[in-house]
Scaffold this motif. Structure first.
Motif, PDB file in Angstrom:
ATOM      1  N   ARG A 269       0.727  -1.085  -0.192  1.00 40.10           N
ATOM      2  CA  ARG A 269      -0.077   0.114  -0.169  1.00 40.10           C
ATOM      3  C   ARG A 269       1.100   1.239   0.135  1.00 40.10           C
ATOM      4  O   ARG A 269       2.034   1.124   0.455  1.00 40.10           O
ATOM      5  CB  ARG A 269      -0.759   0.047   1.432  1.00 40.10           C
ATOM      6  CG  ARG A 269      -0.468  -0.124   2.487  1.00 40.10           C
ATOM      7  CD  ARG A 269      -0.897   0.461   3.751  1.00 40.10           C
ATOM      8  NE  ARG A 269      -2.474  -0.301   3.917  1.00 40.10           N
ATOM      9  CZ  ARG A 269      -2.665  -1.664   4.471  1.00 40.10           C
ATOM     10  NH1 ARG A 269      -1.650  -2.014   4.993  1.00 40.10           N
ATOM     11  NH2 ARG A 269      -3.822  -2.205   4.432  1.00 40.10           N
ATOM     12  N   SER A 270       0.083   2.334  -0.247  1.00 39.12           N
ATOM     13  CA  SER A 270       1.014   3.840  -0.147  1.00 39.12           C
ATOM     14  C   SER A 270       1.275   4.035   1.248  1.00 39.12           C
ATOM     15  O   SER A 270       0.274   3.687   1.868  1.00 39.12           O
ATOM     16  CB  SER A 270       0.455   4.829  -1.040  1.00 39.12           C
ATOM     17  OG  SER A 270       1.109   5.847  -0.856  1.00 39.12           O
ATOM     18  N   ASP A 271       2.215   4.680   1.564  1.00 36.60           N
ATOM     19  CA  ASP A 271       2.675   5.169   2.927  1.00 36.60           C
ATOM     20  C   ASP A 271       1.811   6.411   3.071  1.00 36.60           C
ATOM     21  O   ASP A 271       1.782   7.196   4.283  1.00 36.60           O
ATOM     22  CB  ASP A 271       4.193   5.332   3.301  1.00 36.60           C
ATOM     23  CG  ASP A 271       4.568   4.097   3.860  1.00 36.60           C
ATOM     24  OD1 ASP A 271       3.596   3.049   4.147  1.00 36.60           O
ATOM     25  OD2 ASP A 271       5.768   3.874   4.121  1.00 36.60           O
ATOM     26  N   ARG A 272       1.399   7.336   2.091  1.00 40.08           N
ATOM     27  CA  ARG A 272       0.562   8.313   2.008  1.00 40.08           C
ATOM     28  C   ARG A 272      -0.735   7.995   1.633  1.00 40.08           C
ATOM     29  O   ARG A 272      -1.091   8.658   0.669  1.00 40.08           O
ATOM     30  CB  ARG A 272       1.390   9.421   1.292  1.00 40.08           C
ATOM     31  CG  ARG A 272       2.626   9.977   1.790  1.00 40.08           C
ATOM     32  CD  ARG A 272       3.272  10.863   0.960  1.00 40.08           C
ATOM     33  NE  ARG A 272       3.614  10.669  -0.246  1.00 40.08           N
ATOM     34  CZ  ARG A 272       4.072  11.583  -1.064  1.00 40.08           C
ATOM     35  NH1 ARG A 272       4.365  13.027  -0.752  1.00 40.08           N
ATOM     36  NH2 ARG A 272       4.409  11.286  -2.355  1.00 40.08           N
ATOM     37  N   PRO A 273      -1.648   7.528   2.275  1.00 40.16           N
ATOM     38  CA  PRO A 273      -2.944   7.056   2.096  1.00 40.16           C
ATOM     39  C   PRO A 273      -3.746   8.324   1.799  1.00 40.16           C
ATOM     40  O   PRO A 273      -3.586   9.298   2.679  1.00 40.16           O
ATOM     41  CB  PRO A 273      -3.414   6.272   3.046  1.00 40.16           C
ATOM     42  CG  PRO A 273      -2.574   6.655   4.266  1.00 40.16           C
ATOM     43  CD  PRO A 273      -1.260   6.964   3.770  1.00 40.16           C
ATOM     44  N   ALA A 274      -4.496   8.509   0.908  1.00 41.38           N
ATOM     45  CA  ALA A 274      -5.264   9.527   0.367  1.00 41.38           C
ATOM     46  C   ALA A 274      -6.642   9.209   0.609  1.00 41.38           C
ATOM     47  O   ALA A 274      -7.123   8.214   0.214  1.00 41.38           O
ATOM     48  CB  ALA A 274      -4.891  10.067  -1.171  1.00 41.38           C
ATOM     49  N   SER A 275      -7.506  10.141   1.191  1.00 43.83           N
ATOM     50  CA  SER A 275      -9.153  10.060   1.090  1.00 43.83           C
ATOM     51  C   SER A 275      -9.613  10.249  -0.350  1.00 43.83           C
ATOM     52  O   SER A 275      -8.931  10.167  -1.492  1.00 43.83           O
ATOM     53  CB  SER A 275      -9.804  11.283   1.842  1.00 43.83           C
ATOM     54  OG  SER A 275      -9.317  12.475   1.103  1.00 43.83           O
ATOM     55  N   VAL A 276     -10.838   9.393  -0.449  1.00 37.93           N
ATOM     56  CA  VAL A 276     -11.442   9.416  -1.956  1.00 37.93           C
ATOM     57  C   VAL A 276     -11.788  10.845  -2.529  1.00 37.93           C
ATOM     58  O   VAL A 276     -12.367  11.689  -1.627  1.00 37.93           O
ATOM     59  CB  VAL A 276     -12.585   8.564  -1.742  1.00 37.93           C
ATOM     60  CG1 VAL A 276     -13.411   8.658  -3.133  1.00 37.93           C
ATOM     61  CG2 VAL A 276     -12.265   6.972  -1.443  1.00 37.93           C
ATOM     62  N   ASP A 277     -11.229  11.153  -3.544  1.00 35.98           N
ATOM     63  CA  ASP A 277     -11.651  12.392  -4.213  1.00 35.98           C
ATOM     64  C   ASP A 277     -13.236  12.222  -4.912  1.00 35.98           C
ATOM     65  O   ASP A 277     -13.391  11.872  -5.659  1.00 35.98           O
ATOM     66  CB  ASP A 277     -10.629  12.595  -5.448  1.00 35.98           C
ATOM     67  CG  ASP A 277     -10.925  14.020  -6.140  1.00 35.98           C
ATOM     68  OD1 ASP A 277     -11.995  14.820  -5.506  1.00 35.98           O
ATOM     69  OD2 ASP A 277     -10.384  14.079  -7.130  1.00 35.98           O
ATOM     70  N   VAL A 278     -14.103  12.456  -3.953  1.00 33.04           N
ATOM     71  CA  VAL A 278     -15.569  12.589  -4.139  1.00 33.04           C
ATOM     72  C   VAL A 278     -15.862  13.263  -5.333  1.00 33.04           C
ATOM     73  O   VAL A 278     -16.343  12.930  -6.440  1.00 33.04           O
ATOM     74  CB  VAL A 278     -16.492  12.802  -3.028  1.00 33.04           C
ATOM     75  CG1 VAL A 278     -17.766  12.687  -3.480  1.00 33.04           C
ATOM     76  CG2 VAL A 278     -16.367  11.725  -1.930  1.00 33.04           C
ATOM     77  N   PRO A 279     -15.487  14.568  -5.582  1.00 29.19           N
ATOM     78  CA  PRO A 279     -16.066  15.568  -6.668  1.00 29.19           C
ATOM     79  C   PRO A 279     -15.255  15.075  -7.972  1.00 29.19           C
ATOM     80  O   PRO A 279     -15.770  14.902  -9.049  1.00 29.19           O
ATOM     81  CB  PRO A 279     -15.306  16.896  -6.487  1.00 29.19           C
ATOM     82  CG  PRO A 279     -15.099  16.935  -4.711  1.00 29.19           C
ATOM     83  CD  PRO A 279     -14.957  15.559  -4.489  1.00 29.19           C
ATOM     84  N   GLY A 280     -14.150  14.656  -7.810  1.00 26.84           N
ATOM     85  CA  GLY A 280     -13.088  13.981  -9.001  1.00 26.84           C
ATOM     86  C   GLY A 280     -13.915  12.562  -9.509  1.00 26.84           C
ATOM     87  O   GLY A 280     -13.917  12.360 -10.614  1.00 26.84           O
ATOM     88  N   THR A 281     -14.327  11.832  -8.714  1.00 26.31           N
ATOM     89  CA  THR A 281     -14.690  10.492  -8.928  1.00 26.31           C
ATOM     90  C   THR A 281     -16.162  10.934  -9.486  1.00 26.31           C
ATOM     91  O   THR A 281     -16.421  10.169 -10.545  1.00 26.31           O
ATOM     92  CB  THR A 281     -14.972   9.721  -7.598  1.00 26.31           C
ATOM     93  OG1 THR A 281     -13.755   9.694  -6.954  1.00 26.31           O
ATOM     94  CG2 THR A 281     -15.517   8.249  -8.095  1.00 26.31           C
ATOM     95  N   LEU A 282     -16.904  11.711  -9.151  1.00 21.41           N
ATOM     96  CA  LEU A 282     -18.354  12.021  -9.861  1.00 21.41           C
ATOM     97  C   LEU A 282     -18.245  12.621 -11.210  1.00 21.41           C
ATOM     98  O   LEU A 282     -18.926  12.007 -11.933  1.00 21.41           O
ATOM     99  CB  LEU A 282     -18.949  12.758  -8.882  1.00 21.41           C
ATOM    100  CG  LEU A 282     -19.726  12.354  -7.453  1.00 21.41           C
ATOM    101  CD1 LEU A 282     -20.388  13.223  -6.703  1.00 21.41           C
ATOM    102  CD2 LEU A 282     -20.452  10.766  -7.869  1.00 21.41           C
ATOM    103  N   LEU A 283     -17.119  13.345 -11.113  1.00 17.33           N
ATOM    104  CA  LEU A 283     -16.939  13.992 -12.550  1.00 17.33           C
ATOM    105  C   LEU A 283     -16.352  12.880 -13.572  1.00 17.33           C
ATOM    106  O   LEU A 283     -17.042  13.179 -14.686  1.00 17.33           O
ATOM    107  CB  LEU A 283     -16.321  15.291 -12.478  1.00 17.33           C
ATOM    108  CG  LEU A 283     -17.058  16.717 -11.746  1.00 17.33           C
ATOM    109  CD1 LEU A 283     -15.838  17.767 -11.541  1.00 17.33           C
ATOM    110  CD2 LEU A 283     -18.056  17.224 -12.595  1.00 17.33           C
TER     111      LEU A 283
END
Length: 483
Positions: free
Chosen positions: A213-227
């Motif tokens: 896994r990545s050591d810099r886990p990022a939250s889900v980009d909700v606006p980007g995912t929807l667009l």
């Protein structure tokens, strides 16, 4: 199995520094086989239904629009969720998401095989595409995170070979299974065959695939995912359904929305990047020359490939009245030539660099040109022997392009962004495959009704020659030296 992580490298002046510290032990041969099995399943299932569509239509009274949804629904769901699947793997663990995605793929394959109605089958196919989107990005990300140097080059070559062979083998396998009618299952066997394969894959994955896994886990980009989802759905859905539905108003409105959604997606991702957040598709990834130029070439290559496979399946069965087995066997020379070229590719790349891709495109064009002449002169008395030379030469050219191109595109992606990088590449590939069926396939079906099968096939082969020419020109811009 002890969980391992891929540590983020210290920042340097270049965006391409590989993550070397605290890398997990290299993936074993059995682990590599297992993840490549996971890569093969979604691609086989995109193409395996092509030769099963007539049987599905007869059994479920599906009709043209519903049949296109059986193909397109899978492709759209797969395309929309791939980047998100890569992000989730980076965050929650790639082996974990691989296992979840593979289990879901087996369950949805079973649902497809047992579907009592056309609408049920479409729903199960959409869910199957979503499961594939969870599984496939973890394959490339795991390879990137657990290999380096010559071992990575070999693994990437095997991945590219697996991808290409899966797309050809899917149609061959589909023809054999439909004709075999195992236990009276007919077309349903093209989905049910996945279930035992998935069970084997799950057992092997638990034993042999390391967790990364990545050591810099990022939250889900909700606006980007929807667009991103809106962009792809508003483009692919009307192109898939428009011809069969008679191009109603909603299809034109949807096509008009697509470029607006794409612009909004880009602006949203760029703003998130500038604010220090982690966007779904970091614009900085597209500043990598190898990835950006490789994606540009992958687009026409994949559109032409999927369009050709769909058109050939229809033309051989409906135009030349071949059965599903013969229609599948017609592609065996392509599969064999592709496999041979993919084995030779790594050595050729060491000597000639990315010019191997250019040479492959030229060889592919020769094969398609030969096939065009064969169709024009020999229709409707063509047999497998007459088709074999053109198909084999085209497969040889494709085998020199796809494995090398995939290796090149991810060569500079940092290990901690492996999931996102692989998601971007596979999303582009899968969207292009769906676009090829929707555009080249629809063109062929429209021309077949107006001009006849031979002329329609000739025109679509000419269109593919144009796409190959574009890919060859774009290949000249690829970085010459490959790492």
């Amino acid at each position: 199995m002890t969980e391992t992580t891929v540590r983020t490298p210290p920042r340097t002046s270049t965006p391409t520094s590989p993550a070397r510290a605290h890398q997990p032990a290299g993936i074993s041969p059995l682990g590599l086989f297992t993840v490549l099995l996971g890569a093969a399943l979604p691609l086989i299932d995109f193409f395996i239904v092509n030769v099963a569509l007539p049987a599905i239509d007869t059994d479920l009274a599906a009709g043209p629009a519903m049949l296109e949804l059986v193909v397109g629904g899978y492709g759209v769901a797969y395309s929309v969720l791939l980047v998100l699947g890569g992000r989730l793997g980076d965050t929650a663990g790639r082996r974990r998401l691989f296992l979840i995605g593979m289990a879901a793929f087996g369950a949805t394959s079973l649902a497809c095989g047992l579907a009592p109605t056309a609408w049920t089958l479409v729903g199960a196919r959409v869910a199957q595409g979503a499961a594939a989107a969870l599984m496939l990005p973890q394959v490339l990300a795991t390879i990137q995170a657990t290999t380096e140097g010559p071992r990575r080059a070999r693994a990437m070559s095997l991945y590219g070979a697996t991808a290409g062979l899966s797309m050809v083998a899917g149609q061959i396998l589909g023809g054999v299974l439909v004709a075999a009618d195992v236990a009276g299952s007919g077309w349903r066997s093209v989905f049910l065959v996945n279930v035992p394969v998935v069970l084997l894959g799950l057992v092997l994955a638990v034993r042999a695939v390391p967790e990364t896994r990545s050591d810099r886990p990022a939250s889900v980009d909700v606006p980007g995912t929807l667009l991103l989802g809106l962009t792809l759905v508003s483009l692919l859905l009307p192109l898939t359904e428009g011809r069969a539905a008679g191009w109603p108003l909603w299809t034109w409105v949807s096509l008009a929305v697509s470029p607006l959604a794409a612009v909004a997606f880009y602006l949203t991702e760029r703003r998130a990047d500038r604010l220090g957040r982690t966007p779904l598709v970091p614009p900085s990834l597209l500043r990598l020359v190898s990835l950006r130029r490789g994606l540009a070439m992958l687009l026409p290559f994949s559109i032409g490939f999927s369009g050709f496979m769909f058109v050939v399946a229809v033309a051989l069965q409906q135009g030349l009245r071949m059965g599903p087995v013969s229609a599948g066997l017609a592609l065996v020379p392509m599969a064999l030539a592709f496999f041979a070229a993919s084995l030779a590719g790594p050595r050729l790349v060491g000597r000639f660099g990315s010019r191997v891709v250019t040479a492959g495109g030229i060889i592919q064009a020769v094969g398609i040109g030969l096939l065009l002449v064969t169709v024009w002169r020999g229709w409707p008395g063509l047999g497998l022997a007459a088709l074999a030379p053109g198909v084999a030469i085209a497969g040889l050219g494709q085998g020199l392009q796809l494995p090398v191109l995939m290796r090149l595109m991810l060569s500079d992606v940092p290990a901690d962004r492996a999931g996102v990088g692989s998601g971007v590449m596979v999303t582009t590939q899968q969207s292009s495959l769906a676009l090829g069926v929707a555009t080249v396939g629809s063109l062929f079906l429209a021309l077949a009704a107006a001009l006849g099968m031979r002329d329609a096939l000739a025109v679509t082969l000419l269109v593919q020659l144009g796409l190959i020419a574009l890919a060859v020109l774009l290949s000249l811009r690829l970085p010459r030296v490959m790492r």
